[in-house]
Design a protein around this motif. Structure first.
Motif, mmCIF file in Angstrom:
data_model
loop_
_atom_site.group_PDB
_atom_site.id
_atom_site.type_symbol
_atom_site.label_atom_id
_atom_site.label_comp_id
_atom_site.label_asym_id
_atom_site.label_seq_id
_atom_site.Cartn_x
_atom_site.Cartn_y
_atom_site.Cartn_z
ATOM 1 N N THR A 15 0.810 -1.438 0.172
ATOM 2 C CA THR A 15 -0.235 0.005 0.193
ATOM 3 C C THR A 15 0.854 1.337 0.023
ATOM 4 N N ALA A 16 2.121 0.859 0.778
ATOM 5 C CA ALA A 16 2.937 2.873 0.847
ATOM 6 C C ALA A 16 3.209 2.895 0.067
ATOM 7 N N ILE A 17 4.091 1.312 -1.488
ATOM 8 C CA ILE A 17 4.210 1.857 -2.218
ATOM 9 C C ILE A 17 3.414 2.403 -3.115
ATOM 10 N N LEU A 18 2.207 2.418 -3.477
ATOM 11 C CA LEU A 18 1.522 2.610 -4.167
ATOM 12 C C LEU A 18 1.338 3.923 -4.239
ATOM 13 N N PRO A 74 -1.693 5.376 -7.840
ATOM 14 C CA PRO A 74 -1.220 4.039 -7.862
ATOM 15 C C PRO A 74 -0.487 4.090 -8.891
ATOM 16 N N VAL A 75 -0.387 4.762 -9.854
ATOM 17 C CA VAL A 75 0.864 4.247 -11.813
ATOM 18 C C VAL A 75 0.965 5.676 -11.678
ATOM 19 N N MET A 110 -6.366 3.076 1.519
ATOM 20 C CA MET A 110 -7.457 2.195 2.312
ATOM 21 C C MET A 110 -7.811 0.968 1.576
ATOM 22 N N HIS A 111 -8.552 0.992 0.472
ATOM 23 C CA HIS A 111 -9.109 -0.074 -0.819
ATOM 24 C C HIS A 111 -7.828 -0.690 -1.167
ATOM 25 N N VAL A 112 -6.985 -0.180 -1.146
ATOM 26 C CA VAL A 112 -5.251 -1.061 -1.644
ATOM 27 C C VAL A 112 -5.224 -1.569 -0.833
ATOM 28 N N ASN A 130 -15.162 -0.682 1.248
ATOM 29 C CA ASN A 130 -14.059 -1.172 1.264
ATOM 30 C C ASN A 130 -15.275 -2.589 1.916
ATOM 31 N N LEU A 131 -16.572 -2.392 2.434
ATOM 32 C CA LEU A 131 -17.125 -3.851 3.364
ATOM 33 C C LEU A 131 -17.440 -4.254 1.621
#
Length: 838
Positions: free
Chosen positions: A192-195, A577-578, A661-663, A810-811
């Motif tokens: 998550t941190a990297i993306l 993320p990209v 949170m979703h990643v 997210n649920l």
């Protein structure tokens, strides 16, 4: 600029603002430091704790070599010898290699990517304490005279209750399983941190190569560790509850443990290698003065290695009687993985050839890595050949190969990394003179120890033997190997001395002491609790080389986004993320004891199992559940915006599929799916290997299984509609759908349970595995139930306001994944009910 010249480097033109900023990011002192969630603190704890386990494992290795120094030695008795080599391998593989590399990743990734901290600081603290408590459980076996003695691989049936009746195997299974939680949580956090938390302009193609190595490693951990976790739980259940998962008399198969173990064990070799190779890929350009040659080829090779590594687990099982076709396929895969490995090595060699390297101590360890790892790779190709493998299997040739790959491929880069990044830990440089002695002793000692083991193995000496007779041609080789191990140990001891000496007496490190190009050197080595006062835009993979203005100013004067603080909160930048484009402001937690409390509760739950104190286990579970609830029960900052500077007006914690949170949830679902797939693998394996036993299993209930499938579909559907109503801020609708999702989860779990009621889990291995599959699915459904009720409660108490629907968003994803598990499990139960499985 030296550290002594900048004691007030953060009290310049904006003194009042800086003081406030430093206060918000300040690391607690004294006992309160245990509550720190800073990636710097947590990363150092992983590193130092891992190195302590390394030293303990090293002492155990010296005991093994002392025992083997002469024939017929009585230094250790047989039982103690088995415990010593088992604990040596266990500590090295589970409590040193991966945790210490994850520690470096936790420390360095935010600094390299332009983030002020990891994206889930509390998760990092929780993972560390799980690792620490799990390691303590394993080591405490010595205090109870119950140290594991079945090998670091814990093969069955040797490790079953019948052959290991004490608690030794239980210490291993419970402690290691608990410690593995840390690796899995760190993997999700790093993905998550990297993306999701990179500096503006840092697209995936402009990331430092170390981040690519860690990203692929984290994905491999998320997929590769679950088979071991499931296998350990099944074996502990067999020992504790007499469930016959591996009992051939009741339809089980001991080889199922080997399959599950090596589904983890062989990818683990590359999980250990890749971060170390990433360190080499980061340090090497610094000392050559040129960017890494073939960046794109190296990244493609890392990704390819990540895929191929999961297709050759039976490389370790060539002598177990697998079909010839299977042997051929796994042999081909074992040879094929040498291709992406060679591409990386060629990129390193080409980088060396592109300039004139500075022969610093880290550079010496890089050269040692290249020479030693290549030898280990060549012997690996030899062992990929089935006929040769049959001859060398379980001999000291394999021991030599393993250590050439792991010590050459990991320990040598790691020691070089300590010398390279030591200024971050101490503010001082380690000694070049002593460092050269460290390298010389380690290089000579390592090769004297393990190069000769190839010959020992080819002369027929089996591994894991406590003694041997004279006249077999092993005497002199073992003597020389043992002497080499003492030389290697002397090198490690000198390194430890140099590290502690440099903390007080080493020369103070200047800003960017090596002339590196990556962002972790932007600030002086001794920095405050934060990483960046302002996060600078990035234009290339080596910003400190290509953007010289970054080093021309004082660190706190560098222009960038997110300058200063708002509302007294810790903040960093969330990105696409990209592309790496700024997407939102990510607010981070302050120091807290809650993750430590959650880890302590789980430690009580796991540890009390050893004493069969199940009421204490329940207490630990309640403590952990309460801590997790407090962890999540906090107001959301979503729905507001702030000026992030440089023309960016950004929302806080967006509700989006690109949000952190979703990643993170997708990464978590990857882990859960790998756990579930491991159980399905077990079902299919037992069904295929023992069809005679499968025919004796009582069939599950058909109607209940069909109801479970329908309820599982309802879980996914209700969850999806929960997202839609929540995103549109229909509070009552979202709350009602959360309750419907909870009801569907209860119906699914109940139907799965009713379907399994006719099946006796103690009567057959397949029946026990059916129950294990249903039990795991039930646990996932319990989490879904708790989550849905939790969301409904937050909406009822107005803890969730407009634009703050991320928990419901997210649920929906979690509900769809849970529903898929229910449908797959229910389909297997239906097949069993109709005669397809049982």
């Amino acid at each position: 600029m030296s550290v002594t010249e900048t004691p007030t480097a953060y009290s310049g033109a904006r003194k009042g603002e800086d003081k406030s900023f430093e206060g918000v990011w300040d690391t607690p002192t004294g006992l309160r430091k245990l509550s720190s969630v800073s990636h710097r603190v947590v990363g150092r704890r992983f590193i130092y704790t891992g190195f302590v386990f390394f030293l303990i494992a090293g002492v155990l290795a010296l005991m093994v070599r002392t025992q083997l120094i002469v024939p017929g030695n009585t230094f250790l008795d047989l039982e103690t010898y088995n415990q010593v080599f088992t604990m040596h391998g266990t500590l090295m593989m589970f409590l040193f290699a991966i945790p210490i590399l994850e520690g470096f990743a936790v420390y360095l990734i935010p600094l390299m990517l332009g983030a002020r901290d990891l994206i889930f600081p509390r998760l990092g603290q929780f993972g560390y304490y799980c690792y620490l408590f799990g390691g303590i459980i394993v080591l405490s076996s010595f205090l109870f005279d119950a140290a594991p003695d079945g090998g670091w691989f814990m093969y069955v049936p040797l490790s079953t209750k019948a052959h290991t009746p004490g608690l030794s195997a239980d210490f291993w299974l419970i402690g290691i399983t608990f410690a593995e939680i840390a690796s899995v949580t760190a993997a999700v956090e790093l993905i998550t941190a990297i993306l999701c938390a990179r500096a503006p302009g840092m697209s995936l193609t402009k990331m430092p190569v170390f981040a690519w190595y860690i990203l692929i490693t984290a994905f491999m951990i998320a997929i590769g560790f679950p088979p071991l976790i499931i296998g350990s739980i099944l074996l502990e259940a067999e020992r504790l509850l007499a469930l016959p998962f591996f009992d051939p008399m009741l339809g089980g198969d001991p080889l199922l443990w080997q399959h599950l173990f090596w589904l983890f064990g062989h990818p683990e070799v590359y999980i250990i290698f890749l971060p170390a190779a990433g360190m080499v890929a980061t340090m090497l350009p610094t000392f050559v003065g040129k960017p890494l040659f073939g960046y794109g080829f190296a990244v493609a090779a890392v990704v390819t290695m990540g895929f191929i590594s999961f297709g050759l687990w039976a490389h370790h099982m060539f002598a177990t009687g697998l079909p010839i076709l299977s042997l051929s396929l796994f042999s081909a895969a074992s040879s094929m993985v040498a291709v992406p490995t060679a591409i990386q090595i060629f990129c390193f060699i080409a980088t060396l050839a592109s300039g004139r390297p500075r022969l610093t101590v880290p550079m010496l360890f890089i050269l040692g890595f290249l020479s030693i790892f290549v030898i280990g790779g060549l012997t690996g190709v030899m062992l990929a050949s089935v006929p040769f493998n049959w001859q060398a299997h379980d001999s000291y040739f394999v021991v030599a190969h393993l250590h050439y790959v792991l010590i050459g491929g990991m320990v040598f880069p790691l020691i070089g990394a300590f010398y390279y990044w030591a200024p971050h830990f101490t503010g001082r440089m380690m000694s070049e003179r002593l460092g050269r002695w460290v390298f010389g002793l380690m290089f000579v000692g390592f090769n004297a120890t393990f190069l000769l083991m190839h010959l020992t193995g080819l002369r027929g000496m089996p591994r894991r033997v406590a003694t041997y007779a004279e006249g077999l041609g092993w005497d002199r080789l073992n003597m020389l190997s043992s002497i080499g191990s003492y030389i290697l140990a002397a090198g490690i001891a000198l390194f430890v001395f140099d590290f502690f000496r440099s903390r007080r007496h080493g020369p103070k490190a200047p800003r960017n002491p090596w002339g590196a190009g990556t962002l972790e050197w932007l600030y002086p080595p001794v920095a405050p609790g934060f990483n960046f006062h302002a996060i600078p835009p990035v234009e290339s993979r080596e910003p400190l080389w290509d953007q010289p203005e970054l080093l021309e100013r004082e660190a706190h004067e560098v222009d960038g986004v997110m300058h200063g603080i708002r509302d007294g909160r810790r903040e960093t930048l969330g990105c696409d993320p990209v592309s790496g484009a700024p997407l939102y402001v990510l607010r981070l937690p302050h120091p807290t004891w809650i993750p430590m409390l959650a880890a302590a509760g789980l430690a009580i739950l796991f540890g009390a199992t050893l004493a069969s104190a199940y009421w204490v286990c329940a207490v630990g579970g309640v403590i952990a559940l309460a801590a997790f609830t407090l962890w999540a029960w906090e107001p959301s900052d979503s729905g507001v915006t702030r000026d992030a500077g440089m023309g960016h007006e950004l929302p806080v914690n967006v509700v989006d599929k690109r949000a952190h949170m979703h990643v993170a949830l997708v990464g978590t679902m990857l882990v859960l799916m790998a756990l579930f797939a491991s159980l399905i693998f077990g079902l299919l394996y037992l069904w295929n290997i023992r069809p005679d036993a499968a025919e004796t299993v009582t069939r599950p209930g058909l109607v209940a299984a069909a109801v479970a499938v329908v309820a599982g579909i309802a879980v996914a559907v209700f969850g999806q509609f929960t997202r839609r109503t929540a995103v549109s801020d229909r509070n009552l609708g979202a709350m009602a759908l959360s309750l419907l999702t909870a009801a569907a989860a209860v119906a699914s779990a109940g139907a799965l349970g009713l379907s399994l009621m006719p099946v006796d889990p103690w009567a057959s291995a397949l029946g026990a595995t059916l129950w294990a599959t249903g039990g795991f699915t039930g646990i996932v459904l319990f989490v879904l139930l708790y989550w849905a009720l939790f969301n409904a409660a937050r909406r009822l108490t107005r803890r969730t306001g407009p634009g703050q629907s991320m928990p419901d968003f997210n649920l929906a994803t979690f509900a769809k994944g849970s529903g898929l598990m229910v449908v797959v499990a229910g389909a297997f139960f239906i097949a069993g009910a109709m005669g397809g499985v049982g």
